[in-house]
Design a protein around this motif. Structure first.
Motif, short mmCIF file in Angstrom:
data_model
loop_
_atom_site.label_atom_id
_atom_site.label_comp_id
_atom_site.label_asym_id
_atom_site.label_seq_id
_atom_site.Cartn_x
_atom_site.Cartn_y
_atom_site.Cartn_z
N LEU A 121 1.00 -0.84 0.14
CA LEU A 121 -0.25 0.20 -0.55
C LEU A 121 0.86 0.78 -0.27
CD1 LEU A 121 -3.01 -0.73 2.38
CD2 LEU A 121 -3.08 -1.14 -0.51
N SER A 171 -0.14 6.43 1.39
CA SER A 171 -0.74 8.10 2.02
C SER A 171 -2.17 7.30 2.29
CB SER A 171 -1.53 8.60 0.60
OG SER A 171 -1.57 7.78 -0.30
N LYS A 172 -2.43 6.38 1.51
CA LYS A 172 -3.45 4.61 2.33
C LYS A 172 -2.74 4.37 3.74
CE LYS A 172 -5.32 3.59 -1.67
NZ LYS A 172 -5.33 2.54 -2.65
N TRP A 194 -4.91 4.65 7.16
CA TRP A 194 -5.83 3.67 7.86
C TRP A 194 -5.68 3.16 9.07
CZ3 TRP A 194 -8.94 -0.63 7.27
CH2 TRP A 194 -9.38 -0.96 5.68
#
Length: 310
Positions: A27, A30-31, A35
Protein backbone atom coordinates in the motif's frame (compact mmCIF):
# COMPACT_ATOMS: atom_id res chain seq x y z
CA UNK A 1 7.84 -10.51 -47.89
CA UNK A 2 7.52 -8.32 -44.84
CA UNK A 3 4.79 -9.07 -42.35
CA UNK A 4 2.80 -6.26 -40.79
CA UNK A 5 3.61 -5.64 -37.12
CA UNK A 6 1.00 -6.84 -34.65
CA UNK A 7 -1.24 -4.05 -33.34
CA UNK A 8 -0.60 -3.00 -29.79
CA UNK A 9 -3.49 -4.11 -27.60
CA UNK A 10 -4.94 -1.63 -25.14
CA UNK A 11 -5.46 -2.73 -21.56
CA UNK A 12 -9.13 -2.92 -20.59
CA UNK A 13 -10.50 -2.17 -17.10
CA UNK A 14 -11.06 -5.92 -16.64
CA UNK A 15 -7.33 -6.51 -17.18
CA UNK A 16 -6.47 -4.34 -14.21
CA UNK A 17 -8.92 -6.31 -12.09
CA UNK A 18 -7.24 -9.55 -13.13
CA UNK A 19 -3.74 -8.21 -12.45
CA UNK A 20 -2.74 -10.70 -9.75
CA UNK A 21 0.80 -9.38 -9.44
CA UNK A 22 -0.46 -5.83 -8.93
CA UNK A 23 -2.86 -7.02 -6.26
CA UNK A 24 0.04 -7.89 -3.94
CA UNK A 25 1.88 -4.59 -4.25
CA UNK A 26 2.42 -2.77 -0.94
CA UNK A 27 0.00 0.00 0.00
CA UNK A 28 1.21 3.54 -0.63
CA UNK A 29 2.18 5.57 2.42
CA UNK A 30 -0.84 7.85 2.09
CA UNK A 31 -3.22 4.90 2.42
CA UNK A 32 -1.26 3.52 5.37
CA UNK A 33 -1.52 6.88 7.15
CA UNK A 34 -5.27 7.02 6.39
CA UNK A 35 -5.76 3.52 7.78
CA UNK A 36 -3.87 4.43 10.97
CA UNK A 37 -5.99 7.58 11.46
CA UNK A 38 -9.24 5.67 10.93
CA UNK A 39 -8.17 2.89 13.31
CA UNK A 40 -7.14 5.40 15.98
CA UNK A 41 -10.43 7.29 15.84
CA UNK A 42 -12.44 4.06 15.64
CA UNK A 43 -10.63 2.52 18.60
CA UNK A 44 -11.06 5.67 20.66
CA UNK A 45 -14.80 5.78 19.91
CA UNK A 46 -15.24 2.06 20.70
CA UNK A 47 -13.37 2.44 24.00
CA UNK A 48 -15.45 5.48 24.92
CA UNK A 49 -18.70 3.64 24.29
CA UNK A 50 -17.54 0.47 26.07
CA UNK A 51 -16.44 2.34 29.22
CA UNK A 52 -19.41 4.74 29.35
CA UNK A 53 -21.48 3.68 32.37
CA UNK A 54 -24.53 5.56 31.05
CA UNK A 55 -25.05 2.81 28.45
CA UNK A 56 -25.63 0.33 31.27
CA UNK A 57 -23.89 -2.62 29.63
CA UNK A 58 -24.54 -4.97 32.61
CA UNK A 59 -28.26 -4.23 32.21
CA UNK A 60 -27.98 -4.85 28.46
CA UNK A 61 -26.51 -8.28 29.15
CA UNK A 62 -29.15 -8.98 31.76
CA UNK A 63 -32.10 -8.32 29.43
CA UNK A 64 -30.62 -9.41 26.09
CA UNK A 65 -32.16 -12.90 26.37
CA UNK A 66 -35.11 -11.84 28.50
CA UNK A 67 -38.27 -13.83 27.77
CA UNK A 68 -40.31 -10.72 26.98
CA UNK A 69 -37.62 -9.45 24.60
CA UNK A 70 -37.39 -12.82 22.81
CA UNK A 71 -41.18 -12.94 22.42
CA UNK A 72 -41.09 -9.48 20.88
CA UNK A 73 -38.25 -10.59 18.59
CA UNK A 74 -40.34 -13.55 17.41
CA UNK A 75 -43.29 -11.23 16.69
CA UNK A 76 -41.00 -8.93 14.68
CA UNK A 77 -39.66 -11.80 12.58
CA UNK A 78 -42.95 -13.50 11.72
CA UNK A 79 -44.67 -10.17 11.12
CA UNK A 80 -41.93 -9.18 8.66
CA UNK A 81 -42.06 -12.55 6.85
CA UNK A 82 -45.88 -12.62 6.53
CA UNK A 83 -46.09 -8.98 5.43
CA UNK A 84 -43.28 -9.46 2.91
CA UNK A 85 -44.91 -12.55 1.39
CA UNK A 86 -48.25 -10.79 1.03
CA UNK A 87 -46.48 -7.75 -0.43
CA UNK A 88 -44.73 -9.87 -3.07
CA UNK A 89 -47.95 -11.69 -4.01
CA UNK A 90 -49.87 -8.41 -4.35
CA UNK A 91 -46.97 -6.59 -6.00
CA UNK A 92 -46.81 -8.92 -9.00
CA UNK A 93 -50.33 -8.19 -10.38
CA UNK A 94 -49.90 -4.50 -9.60
CA UNK A 95 -46.64 -4.45 -11.59
CA UNK A 96 -48.30 -6.26 -14.48
CA UNK A 97 -51.20 -3.81 -14.28
CA UNK A 98 -48.84 -0.85 -14.51
CA UNK A 99 -47.35 -2.32 -17.68
CA UNK A 100 -50.75 -3.23 -19.15
CA UNK A 101 -52.18 -1.55 -22.23
CA UNK A 102 -55.61 -1.59 -20.59
CA UNK A 103 -56.30 1.95 -19.27
CA UNK A 104 -58.42 0.66 -16.35
CA UNK A 105 -55.80 -1.80 -15.08
CA UNK A 106 -53.00 0.72 -15.59
CA UNK A 107 -54.95 3.51 -13.89
CA UNK A 108 -55.89 1.44 -10.83
CA UNK A 109 -52.34 0.15 -10.44
CA UNK A 110 -50.86 3.64 -10.76
CA UNK A 111 -53.36 4.98 -8.20
CA UNK A 112 -52.45 2.21 -5.74
CA UNK A 113 -48.72 2.87 -6.00
CA UNK A 114 -49.28 6.64 -5.81
CA UNK A 115 -51.31 6.40 -2.59
CA UNK A 116 -49.26 3.85 -0.66
CA UNK A 117 -45.85 5.18 -1.70
CA UNK A 118 -46.88 8.79 -1.27
CA UNK A 119 -48.01 8.58 2.38
CA UNK A 120 -45.90 7.66 5.43
CA UNK A 121 -46.16 4.09 6.66
CA UNK A 122 -46.72 5.28 10.23
CA UNK A 123 -49.78 7.26 9.15
CA UNK A 124 -51.14 4.25 7.27
CA UNK A 125 -50.74 2.01 10.33
CA UNK A 126 -52.56 4.50 12.58
CA UNK A 127 -55.43 4.84 10.07
CA UNK A 128 -55.84 1.07 9.79
CA UNK A 129 -55.77 0.71 13.59
CA UNK A 130 -58.45 3.40 13.98
CA UNK A 131 -60.54 2.25 11.02
CA UNK A 132 -63.55 1.66 13.29
CA UNK A 133 -63.86 5.43 13.81
CA UNK A 134 -64.40 5.83 10.07
CA UNK A 135 -66.38 2.65 9.40
CA UNK A 136 -67.96 1.09 12.52
CA UNK A 137 -69.29 -1.69 10.31
CA UNK A 138 -67.31 -3.27 7.46
CA UNK A 139 -69.78 -4.68 4.92
CA UNK A 140 -69.73 -6.61 1.68
CA UNK A 141 -72.58 -5.10 -0.30
CA UNK A 142 -74.05 -4.60 -3.73
CA UNK A 143 -73.24 -1.07 -5.03
CA UNK A 144 -76.07 1.25 -3.95
CA UNK A 145 -77.87 -1.85 -2.67
CA UNK A 146 -78.25 -3.95 0.48
CA UNK A 147 -75.38 -5.43 2.47
CA UNK A 148 -74.69 -9.12 1.97
CA UNK A 149 -72.32 -9.63 4.92
CA UNK A 150 -71.06 -7.22 7.57
CA UNK A 151 -68.60 -7.36 10.44
CA UNK A 152 -67.93 -5.24 13.52
CA UNK A 153 -64.81 -3.19 12.74
CA UNK A 154 -63.63 -3.21 16.37
CA UNK A 155 -63.61 -7.01 16.42
CA UNK A 156 -62.09 -7.33 12.95
CA UNK A 157 -59.31 -4.72 13.15
CA UNK A 158 -57.04 -5.83 15.99
CA UNK A 159 -53.43 -4.68 16.43
CA UNK A 160 -52.28 -7.83 14.59
CA UNK A 161 -54.57 -7.37 11.58
CA UNK A 162 -53.86 -3.64 11.44
CA UNK A 163 -50.10 -4.30 11.48
CA UNK A 164 -50.25 -6.99 8.78
CA UNK A 165 -52.59 -5.00 6.53
CA UNK A 166 -50.61 -1.79 6.92
CA UNK A 167 -47.18 -3.34 6.34
CA UNK A 168 -48.28 -5.67 3.54
CA UNK A 169 -50.20 -3.10 1.50
CA UNK A 170 -47.38 -0.59 1.81
CA UNK A 171 -44.80 -3.20 0.85
CA UNK A 172 -46.88 -4.26 -2.17
CA UNK A 173 -46.48 -0.78 -3.67
CA UNK A 174 -42.68 -0.94 -3.41
CA UNK A 175 -42.49 -4.53 -4.60
CA UNK A 176 -44.63 -3.61 -7.61
CA UNK A 177 -41.99 -1.12 -8.70
CA UNK A 178 -39.17 -3.62 -8.12
CA UNK A 179 -40.96 -6.33 -10.09
CA UNK A 180 -41.87 -3.88 -12.87
CA UNK A 181 -38.22 -2.83 -13.17
CA UNK A 182 -37.19 -6.48 -13.36
CA UNK A 183 -39.75 -7.24 -16.07
CA UNK A 184 -38.66 -4.22 -18.09
CA UNK A 185 -35.03 -5.36 -17.89
CA UNK A 186 -35.83 -8.42 -20.01
CA UNK A 187 -35.24 -7.64 -23.70
CA UNK A 188 -38.45 -7.19 -25.65
CA UNK A 189 -37.19 -9.71 -28.19
CA UNK A 190 -37.75 -12.49 -25.64
CA UNK A 191 -41.46 -11.73 -25.51
CA UNK A 192 -41.67 -11.44 -29.29
CA UNK A 193 -39.90 -14.77 -29.73
CA UNK A 194 -42.34 -16.44 -27.33
CA UNK A 195 -45.26 -14.98 -29.25
CA UNK A 196 -43.75 -16.19 -32.52
CA UNK A 197 -43.75 -19.75 -31.12
CA UNK A 198 -47.45 -19.39 -30.31
CA UNK A 199 -47.17 -18.94 -26.54
CA UNK A 200 -49.97 -17.02 -24.88
CA UNK A 201 -48.94 -13.79 -23.09
CA UNK A 202 -49.47 -15.15 -19.55
CA UNK A 203 -47.64 -18.39 -20.34
CA UNK A 204 -44.76 -16.42 -21.84
CA UNK A 205 -44.73 -14.24 -18.73
CA UNK A 206 -44.39 -17.19 -16.36
CA UNK A 207 -42.12 -19.37 -18.50
CA UNK A 208 -39.88 -16.83 -20.23
CA UNK A 209 -40.05 -13.30 -18.79
CA UNK A 210 -40.22 -13.81 -15.01
CA UNK A 211 -37.37 -16.40 -14.80
CA UNK A 212 -35.06 -14.00 -16.67
CA UNK A 213 -36.18 -11.05 -14.56
CA UNK A 214 -35.39 -12.81 -11.27
CA UNK A 215 -31.71 -11.77 -11.31
CA UNK A 216 -32.91 -8.15 -11.31
CA UNK A 217 -35.78 -8.67 -8.87
CA UNK A 218 -34.19 -10.79 -6.13
CA UNK A 219 -31.34 -8.49 -4.90
CA UNK A 220 -33.53 -5.40 -4.24
CA UNK A 221 -36.16 -7.70 -2.70
CA UNK A 222 -33.53 -8.65 -0.13
CA UNK A 223 -33.04 -4.96 0.63
CA UNK A 224 -36.78 -4.55 1.03
CA UNK A 225 -36.94 -7.44 3.49
CA UNK A 226 -34.18 -5.88 5.58
CA UNK A 227 -36.10 -2.61 5.53
CA UNK A 228 -39.24 -4.51 6.52
CA UNK A 229 -37.48 -5.88 9.62
CA UNK A 230 -36.76 -2.31 10.71
CA UNK A 231 -40.18 -1.00 9.63
CA UNK A 232 -41.92 -3.41 12.01
CA UNK A 233 -40.73 -1.17 14.86
CA UNK A 234 -43.47 1.28 13.81
CA UNK A 235 -46.20 -1.13 14.90
CA UNK A 236 -45.28 -0.37 18.51
CA UNK A 237 -47.44 2.79 18.22
CA UNK A 238 -50.54 0.60 17.78
CA UNK A 239 -49.72 -1.55 20.82
CA UNK A 240 -48.36 -4.46 18.81
CA UNK A 241 -45.95 -6.40 21.02
CA UNK A 242 -42.95 -6.40 18.69
CA UNK A 243 -39.31 -6.10 19.74
CA UNK A 244 -39.39 -2.34 20.31
CA UNK A 245 -42.71 -2.47 22.18
CA UNK A 246 -41.33 -5.26 24.39
CA UNK A 247 -38.28 -3.27 25.50
CA UNK A 248 -40.51 -0.22 26.00
CA UNK A 249 -42.77 -2.22 28.32
CA UNK A 250 -39.71 -3.17 30.37
CA UNK A 251 -38.12 0.26 30.66
CA UNK A 252 -41.50 1.76 31.58
CA UNK A 253 -41.20 -0.33 34.75
CA UNK A 254 -37.46 -0.12 35.37
CA UNK A 255 -36.81 3.39 33.96
CA UNK A 256 -33.61 2.08 32.32
CA UNK A 257 -34.38 3.58 28.93
CA UNK A 258 -30.99 3.60 27.21
CA UNK A 259 -29.88 0.06 28.19
CA UNK A 260 -33.18 -1.44 27.00
CA UNK A 261 -33.04 0.53 23.75
CA UNK A 262 -29.52 -0.79 23.23
CA UNK A 263 -30.92 -4.32 23.60
CA UNK A 264 -33.30 -3.60 20.71
CA UNK A 265 -30.53 -1.95 18.67
CA UNK A 266 -28.20 -4.94 19.06
CA UNK A 267 -30.93 -7.40 18.06
CA UNK A 268 -31.83 -5.35 14.99
CA UNK A 269 -28.14 -5.14 14.03
CA UNK A 270 -27.69 -8.90 14.48
CA UNK A 271 -30.72 -9.77 12.34
CA UNK A 272 -29.92 -7.30 9.55
CA UNK A 273 -26.26 -8.43 9.50
CA UNK A 274 -27.32 -12.06 8.99
CA UNK A 275 -29.78 -11.05 6.27
CA UNK A 276 -27.18 -8.84 4.57
CA UNK A 277 -24.72 -11.73 4.52
CA UNK A 278 -27.35 -14.02 2.99
CA UNK A 279 -28.26 -11.32 0.46
CA UNK A 280 -24.64 -10.97 -0.67
CA UNK A 281 -24.55 -14.71 -1.45
CA UNK A 282 -27.82 -14.47 -3.37
CA UNK A 283 -26.50 -11.55 -5.40
CA UNK A 284 -23.34 -13.48 -6.24
CA UNK A 285 -25.44 -16.45 -7.30
CA UNK A 286 -27.56 -14.39 -9.68
CA UNK A 287 -24.55 -12.49 -11.05
CA UNK A 288 -22.70 -15.66 -12.03
CA UNK A 289 -24.34 -15.69 -15.45
CA UNK A 290 -23.24 -12.11 -16.15
CA UNK A 291 -19.67 -12.86 -15.05
CA UNK A 292 -19.46 -15.95 -17.26
CA UNK A 293 -20.96 -14.03 -20.17
CA UNK A 294 -18.46 -11.18 -19.70
CA UNK A 295 -15.52 -13.60 -19.50
CA UNK A 296 -16.72 -15.41 -22.61
CA UNK A 297 -17.13 -12.12 -24.49
CA UNK A 298 -13.63 -11.00 -23.48
CA UNK A 299 -12.17 -14.30 -24.63
CA UNK A 300 -13.99 -14.09 -27.96
CA UNK A 301 -12.81 -10.51 -28.48
CA UNK A 302 -9.21 -11.54 -27.79
CA UNK A 303 -9.45 -14.39 -30.29
CA UNK A 304 -10.96 -12.08 -32.90
CA UNK A 305 -8.20 -9.52 -32.38
CA UNK A 306 -5.52 -12.21 -32.67
CA UNK A 307 -7.04 -13.56 -35.88
CA UNK A 308 -7.27 -10.06 -37.35
CA UNK A 309 -3.62 -9.45 -36.48
CA UNK A 310 -2.60 -12.61 -38.31
Amino acid sequence: MKTAPLPELQDSPEDSLRDVAGAHLPLPKSKIILWVIVLLFGSDFALTVATNKNFGWPTVGQYFFNETVLQGLWVTLWLAVVSMLIGVVLGLPIAIGRMSKDPLARGLSNAYVWIFRGTPLLVQLIIWYNLSFLFPKIALKIPFGPSLVQWDANALITPITAAIIGLALNEAAYMAEIIRGGLLSVPRGQRETAEAFGMKPMRALWRIIIPQAMKTIVPPTGNQFINMIKATSLVSVIAMADLLYSVQSIYNRTFEVIPLLMVAVLWYLLITSILSYAQSHIERYYSRGDSMHAARSTSDDAKTTEEDAK
